[in-house]
Design an enzyme around this catalytic site. Structure first.
Site: not given
Ligand code: GLC
Ligand code: CA
Length: 554
Positions: A21, A25, A29, A98, A200, A248, A321-322
């Site tokens: 950051d 905030d 970013d 993405d 995605d 993905e 992130h998942d």
């Molecule tokens: C993919 C992303 C995930 C998101 C989902 C819906 O699996 O990696 O974070 O919640 O798609 O877009």
């Molecule tokens: Ca920020």
């Protein structure tokens, strides 16, 4: 084969909200990312993948886009983006974005216009259907984040489909006009000079427009039309640029991966594989306390790695992130062995065939967080599952909380631990999600100084991919599949074999390496290991969580 730049690269995933950051905030970013580019260059990674930074109401952290052509104001401006891209390129790295094109946000103008005027062209950009009867949705599909995949709209007495959540209505790919609208947007970003996309939830775009019931209520049907659409996208757009694409999609078989990501390049360049991260799921999906079954895992890898040779390319990862933090999931949080386990897991991944992905903080050995209460959680998926399993009495609140601590997505979304300063050096303000209190021990500043840190080990692993051809093109052989402790495999090119041994347990593990390096009359040499002056070659026993790479040349 093996001549594509992404086959010789390591990808680093940035999840912008929690990376760095710059303005206090509490939200990461774009200028924050830019301020860390030297760190990333020094780590040795080649490609940065940026999770979504488009304008979004942020119900699913940007995976719910309301405007594909602008930047989420929290993250910065289009000028910030252009500057970031330029600075990435100036350092000789590449930037991949993405692309969420199975769905938009329900706040997207297209969706709103389609509700306002059901006769407008935007109405058919989404799946609107009449119910089977009053209050009965058009089919039996369930949303990934729980509940029915259909939401009723009173104004027009119709239901719309959102395979993930009601905030994420699915786009109707069977509509050629919608497809052209998407291609236009894809070209907009490619013309800026970005180097590719992570696509995605890509399998979801393929739907039989009849939307028939599915046997288990799942909405992931993988209708063959997904390949028709991807081939069209490739022909009309992607193939005109020097870019990489990674799709993905969960639940893919080896055969599916070959269809999506065959080496002929007609669709995508690789898929994000899921067989390994789904090895431990049960009837509650990911929310369980299971540890991975090592012999089964090795078998799955063997099938995929041996099969892909000459056919398709793949991604290699345990963290994103998942997913929960890999050292907590597969290794140990015990401070005595934590760093060693983090290095061993990384070695196991990075020595396989494919393109390794490093997720922010993974290179520091960041761990899961011991969440205290429900109001600390931020993730739509965790909260959806909580209601589904706890409200129905299928799991007690305590058990569900423990499942979230071990498998929930918020574990990956805590701020990157840059230093031992307040809030781990992530922000001067109040972070949007809790910082893992172990930042005083686990942080980048300390690890940069320590030659034995997890961070410095990652640098060595990444460097090997750039110096040693065998890491890229060596044939994979899965061995000792029944061994309950050791994950072992070899990579081979003519006149050279590497044996990778990883002890996935907190106990010593005997392992007889001789049968696998038989072609040599001499002792093998050690390419890399995570135990200082390991005596494995003398004792034939791996220390707890030890990982070692042995090399033999003939
Ligand atoms: C993919 C992303 C995930 C998101 C989902 C819906 O699996 O990696 O974070 O919640 O798609 O877009
Ligand atoms: Ca920020």
């Amino acid at each position: 084969m093996f001549d594509k730049w992404w086959e010789r690269s390591v990808i680093y995933q940035i999840w912008p909200k929690s990376f760095c950051d710059s303005n206090g905030d509490g939200i990461g970013d774009l200028p924050g990312i830019q301020s860390k580019l030297d760190y990333l260059k020094d780590l040795g990674v080649d490609i940065l993948w940026l999770s979504p930074i488009y304008r979004s109401p942020d119900r699913d952290n940007g995976y719910d886009i309301s405007d594909y052509y602008s930047i989420q104001p929290n993250y910065g401006t289009m000028e910030d983006f252009d500057s970031l891209l330029q600075e990435v390129h100036r350092r000789g790295m590449k930037l991949v974005m993405d692309l969420v094109m199975n769905h938009t946000s329900d706040q997207c103008e297209w969706f709103q216009k389609g509700i306002e005027d059901p006769n407008s062209k935007y109405h058919d950009y989404y799946y609107w259907r009449k119910g089977k009867g009053p209050g009965v949705p058009p089919n039996n599909w369930n949303a990934v984040f729980k509940g029915s995949a259909w939401t009723y709209n009173e104004k027009n007495d119709e239901w719309y489909l959102g395979c993930f959540s009601p905030f994420q209505p699915d786009l109707n790919w069977s509509n050629p006009e919608l497809r052209q609208e998407i291609y236009k947007m894809v070209r907009f970003w490619l013309d800026k000079g970005i180097d590719g996309f992570r696509l995605d939830a890509i399998g979801y775009i393929g739907k039989n427009p009849e939307l028939p019931d599915s046997p288990d209520g799942s909405c992931l049907i993988l209708d063959p039309c997904v390949h028709t659409y991807l081939q069209e996208l490739n022909r009309q757009v992607l193939s005109h640029y020097d870019i990489m694409t990674v799709g993905e999609n969960a639940n893919l078989t080896v055969e599916d991966m070959e269809k999506f990501a065959s080496l002929d390049g007609g669709e995508l360049n690789m898929m994000i594989q899921f067989f390994h991260v789904e090895e431990d799921i049960d009837e509650f999906g990911k929310f369980n306390l299971n540890r991975v079954n090592l012999p089964h895992l090795k078998q799955l890898y063997r099938d995929q790695q041996e099969d892909m040779y000459g056919k398709f390319w793949t991604s290699l990862y345990w963290s994103n992130h998942d997913q929960p933090r890999q050292v907590s999931r597969l290794g140990t949080e015990d401070p005595k062995y934590r760093d060693r386990a983090a290095k061993m897991i990384a070695m196991n991944t990075h020595m396989m065939m494919g393109t390794p992905f490093v997720y922010q903080g993974e290179e520091l050995g960041m761990t899961n967080l011991h969440w205290d209460s429900l109001d600390e959680l931020r993730d739509l998926e965790e909260l959806g599952a909580w209601h589904e399993f706890v409200d129905s009495g299928r799991k007690s609140p305590e058990e569900m909380m423990e499942c979230i601590r071990q498998k929930g997505r918020d574990n990956a979304r805590t701020p990157v631990q840059w230093s031992a300063e307040k809030n781990a050096g992530f922000t001067d303000g109040t972070p949007w999600i809790r910082v893992n209190p172990n930042y005083t021990e686990i942080n980048a500043a300390a690890e940069l100084e320590d030659p034995d840190s997890v961070l410095n080990f990652y640098k060595k692993l990444i460097a090997l991919r750039h110096t040693d051809e065998i890491v890229i093109s060596g044939q994979y052989h899965g061995i000792a599949l029944e061994d309950p402790q050791v994950f072992a495999y070899t990579r081979g090119i003519p006149r050279e074999t590497w044996l990778i041994l990883c002890n996935f347990s907190g106990e010593k593990a005997p392992f007889d390496w001789r049968p696998y390096l038989y072609s040599s009359s001499e002792e093998p040499d050690v390419v890399l290991g995570n135990v200082d002056s390991s005596d494995f070659l003398e004792t034939g026993t791996l220390e707890p969580w030890e990982g070692i790479i042995l090399r033999c040349r003939t």
